[in-house]
Design an enzyme around this catalytic site. Structure first.
Site, PDB file in Angstrom:
ATOM      1  N   GLU A  84      -7.194 -19.223  30.500  1.00 52.69           N
ATOM      2  CA  GLU A  84      -6.214 -20.218  30.072  1.00 52.69           C
ATOM      3  C   GLU A  84      -6.685 -20.822  28.754  1.00 52.69           C
ATOM      4  OE1 GLU A  84      -3.281 -22.073  29.306  1.00 52.69           O
ATOM      5  OE2 GLU A  84      -3.031 -21.329  31.369  1.00 52.69           O
ATOM      6  N   ASP A 134       5.114 -17.351  28.904  1.00 54.55           N
ATOM      7  CA  ASP A 134       6.133 -17.867  27.984  1.00 54.55           C
ATOM      8  C   ASP A 134       7.151 -16.765  27.706  1.00 54.55           C
ATOM      9  OD1 ASP A 134       7.594 -18.874  25.755  1.00 54.55           O
ATOM     10  OD2 ASP A 134       5.890 -20.130  25.205  1.00 54.55           O
ATOM     11  N   PHE A 209       6.997 -26.041  40.423  1.00 50.17           N
ATOM     12  CA  PHE A 209       7.932 -25.680  39.357  1.00 50.17           C
ATOM     13  C   PHE A 209       8.921 -24.634  39.857  1.00 50.17           C
ATOM     14  CE2 PHE A 209       8.907 -22.555  36.018  1.00 50.17           C
ATOM     15  CZ  PHE A 209       9.543 -23.355  35.087  1.00 50.17           C
TER      16      PHE A 209
END
Length: 229
Positions: A84, A134, A209
């Protein structure tokens, strides 16, 4: 601490702002020496890193890290490495892992492409996970999507024969892009067959989420290919 980078390339991510909490900052002092691995340490020996030989799972882009910690706790017989670039997420992951005494987890704060090229031995991974990357949904940004032919060939080299490359996304257009790239890639087989999407495996936790999206009627697509050659 700052993310580590080595090679100049088209980035599939943007370093976002966001302050770390005091707990996340303290986690780097307390827990990074145990859980952190540096890009500049070079190739790893997983058996030395974890002190045992076990199935090895690598996750790219673990976000705030909760699902990766959950997976490591749920599967103590496997070892997990996360990558990350966002310091708050890394701080949260190592803080929770250290506080809860998770022994089978390590992480990089670095560009995944650099880590794959310089640190992960060929044929070492039982599974590589790429969850909700993304989507770069604007057409002019599509080249920034991490799932590209060159990238999936790099992944194939790192997987064991029979190892799985597991992707998940909540963007249908990106799911279709992933499927198109993977179907055309040599040396892979879709475990669901043909161009079918896979059901969510029990080992992949459903995130807050994701649950929010499902409540709004958003879909989630899992794509799992195994290395055949």
């Amino acid at each position: 601490m700052q993310p580590e980078f080595k090679k100049k390339s088209i980035r599939s991510f943007v370093i976002r702002g966001g302050r770390m909490t005091e707990g996340q900052k303290n986690a780097f002092d307390k827990w990074w020496p145990h859980y952190g691995v540096s890009l500049f340490d070079g190739p790893i020996n997983p058996a030395e890193l974890f002190g045992r030989s076990a199935p090895l799972v690598l996750e790219i882009g673990f976000g705030m890290g909760d699902s990766l910690v959950d997976m490591a706790i749920a599967d103590p017989d496997s070892d997990f490495i996360g990558i990350e670039v966002h310091p708050p997420g890394v701080g949260r992951l190592i803080n929770r892992a250290g506080t809860e005494g998770v022994p089978n987890l390590r992480c990089y704060m670095a560009d995944a492409n650099d880590v794959l090229s310089d640190c992960i031995p060929d044929g070492s991974l039982d599974r590589l996970q790429l969850f909700f990357p993304d989507p770069w949904h604007k057409k002019k940004h599509n080249k920034r999507r991490i799932v590209q032919p060159e990238f999936v060939e790099k992944i194939r080299a790192k997987l064991k024969i029979g190892g799985h490359f597991h992707m998940a996304t909540d963007w249908e257009a990106y799911a279709e892009h992933m499927m198109e790239v993977m179907t055309a890639a040599p040396g892979y087989e879709n475990i669901a067959g043909g161009s079918e999407f896979a059901p969510q495996p029990s080992y992949r936790p459903t995130t807050k989420f994701e649950r929010r999206g499902e409540n709004l009627g958003h879909g989630v697509w899992d794509i799992i290919f195994s290395r055949s050659l």
